[in-house]
Design a protein around this motif. Sequence first.
Motif, PDB file in Angstrom:
ATOM      1  N   ARG A   1       0.880  -1.184   0.000  1.00  0.00           N
ATOM      2  CA  ARG A   1       0.000   0.000   0.000  1.00  0.00           C
ATOM      3  C   ARG A   1       0.914   1.229   0.000  1.00  0.00           C
ATOM      4  NH1 ARG A   1      -5.213  -1.954   1.817  1.00  0.00           N
ATOM      5  NH2 ARG A   1      -5.015  -3.937   2.902  1.00  0.00           N
TER       6      ARG A   1
ATOM      7  N   GLN B   1      -7.550  -1.686   6.403  1.00  0.00           N
ATOM      8  CA  GLN B   1      -6.358  -1.246   5.696  1.00  0.00           C
ATOM      9  C   GLN B   1      -5.172  -1.152   6.663  1.00  0.00           C
ATOM     10  OE1 GLN B   1      -8.124   2.532   4.184  1.00  0.00           O
ATOM     11  NE2 GLN B   1      -8.031   1.613   2.150  1.00  0.00           N
TER      12      GLN B   1
ATOM     13  N   PRO C   1      -9.247   5.516   0.046  1.00  0.00           N
ATOM     14  CA  PRO C   1      -9.046   4.669  -1.147  1.00  0.00           C
ATOM     15  C   PRO C   1      -7.609   4.695  -1.656  1.00  0.00           C
ATOM     16  CG  PRO C   1     -11.072   5.940  -1.362  1.00  0.00           C
ATOM     17  CD  PRO C   1     -10.365   6.461  -0.140  1.00  0.00           C
TER      18      PRO C   1
ATOM     19  N   ARG D   1      -5.229   1.609  -1.201  1.00  0.00           N
ATOM     20  CA  ARG D   1      -5.563   0.312  -1.806  1.00  0.00           C
ATOM     21  C   ARG D   1      -4.309  -0.569  -1.888  1.00  0.00           C
ATOM     22  NH1 ARG D   1      -4.490   3.625  -6.046  1.00  0.00           N
ATOM     23  NH2 ARG D   1      -3.511   2.733  -7.913  1.00  0.00           N
TER      24      ARG D   1
ATOM     25  N   ASP E   1      -3.548  -4.350 -11.127  1.00  0.00           N
ATOM     26  CA  ASP E   1      -3.292  -3.215 -10.239  1.00  0.00           C
ATOM     27  C   ASP E   1      -2.099  -2.389 -10.717  1.00  0.00           C
ATOM     28  OD1 ASP E   1      -5.353  -4.011  -8.524  1.00  0.00           O
ATOM     29  OD2 ASP E   1      -4.028  -5.312  -7.381  1.00  0.00           O
TER      30      ASP E   1
END
Length: 396
Positions: A112, A164, A208, A211, A218
């Motif tokens: 991340r 997260q 967001p 992510r 990705d």
Amino acid sequence: MPDAQAPSPFAGVILAGGRGTRAGLDTAKQYARWGGSTVLGLAVARMREAVTGPVIIVIPAGDEDAARAAVGNHPQIDFVIGGATRQLSALAGLERLASHLPAQVLIHDAARPDLPRAVVGRLADALIRHSGAVPVLPVADSLLTVNGDIAGAGVEREGLRRVQTPQAFRFSEILHAHRIWPTEPTAGDDATVLQAAGFDVALVAGDPRLRKLTFRTDFARNQMIDKPPLRTAFRIGSGYDVHRLVPGDGVWLCGIRIPHHRSLSGHSDADVALHALTDAVLGAIAAGDIGEHFPPSDPQWKGASSDHFFTHAMQLARIAGYAIANLDVTIICEEPKIGAHRQNMRNRLAELSGGDLRTISVKATTTERLGFTGRAEGIAAQASVLLHRIDDKEIR
């Protein structure tokens, strides 16, 4: 651009011990190019901008040279070899920090790489009253249990959140919790470890931007960014796709579900028109084909909406500097009849592509009962798109 908020008094642990095999890259994903640096390099840079204390990077054995090359020069960083599990890797990072005796620590996944300082601020505020805090996002999709390919009971999403990192902790408490964690079971995250030791964990709003980079798709957006901009005024692409008809209760075409006594068979929702359009857009910007971005062997795309495939291709087109000038798709089938649904299809394609409705064409034809479409064994679609160059200042 990094956030302007002042750094917070945390130390940091960045977990970069995995291999990221699901990404299908030719290197471990933490060393892949990202945002003008590498995934790990950006994660470390953002952490150093957000915290004032030392940062420990947990890496696999034998990766010291690769990790240092990916990170570059930063003050107050150190490397430590991780363990066989995520929990053991986190413990190794915390033990290395123990000599610094920080009051608080952020434990973050290198996968991340973007770290908004506003999230760090919310975590710091939560630690005033709690032993730990994690950023979370709401669950937008409907959820259900499954038994193989059979749908089970629905799950209420109101009581669920997506977790997260970074996760924030009072250092002495999370170190103690990791030290007493049993060999089994495997811990999913550090908040689980803290809760098992009897401490409380608060939830704060996530972002967001946090992510997680997991699959090859990705990385596709970044690959387009790293390419030199295309300067031709127009780009043309074409696409073609076929799916078999099987017993069912409806077909998806151009993002619209049409009730029918059969369905289209495919790993996703088998929207043959959107698949052809996706290939046309990808072809126009020379970005491969739909199977490269969304391989049918990947279980995450089973039953997926083809809307996602098409909007992904459109995002790549915009990043490359292009928008829809016009698109044209022809659906080839004996049934179902398309005419009554044509306008809804055009509306949906305009919504998904960001194009003007006047530039969106949907047509249907038959093969006069000839071939597999004529025998109603399947549906085919062919598509053409024209992309026009947009001003650099319009690209976001």
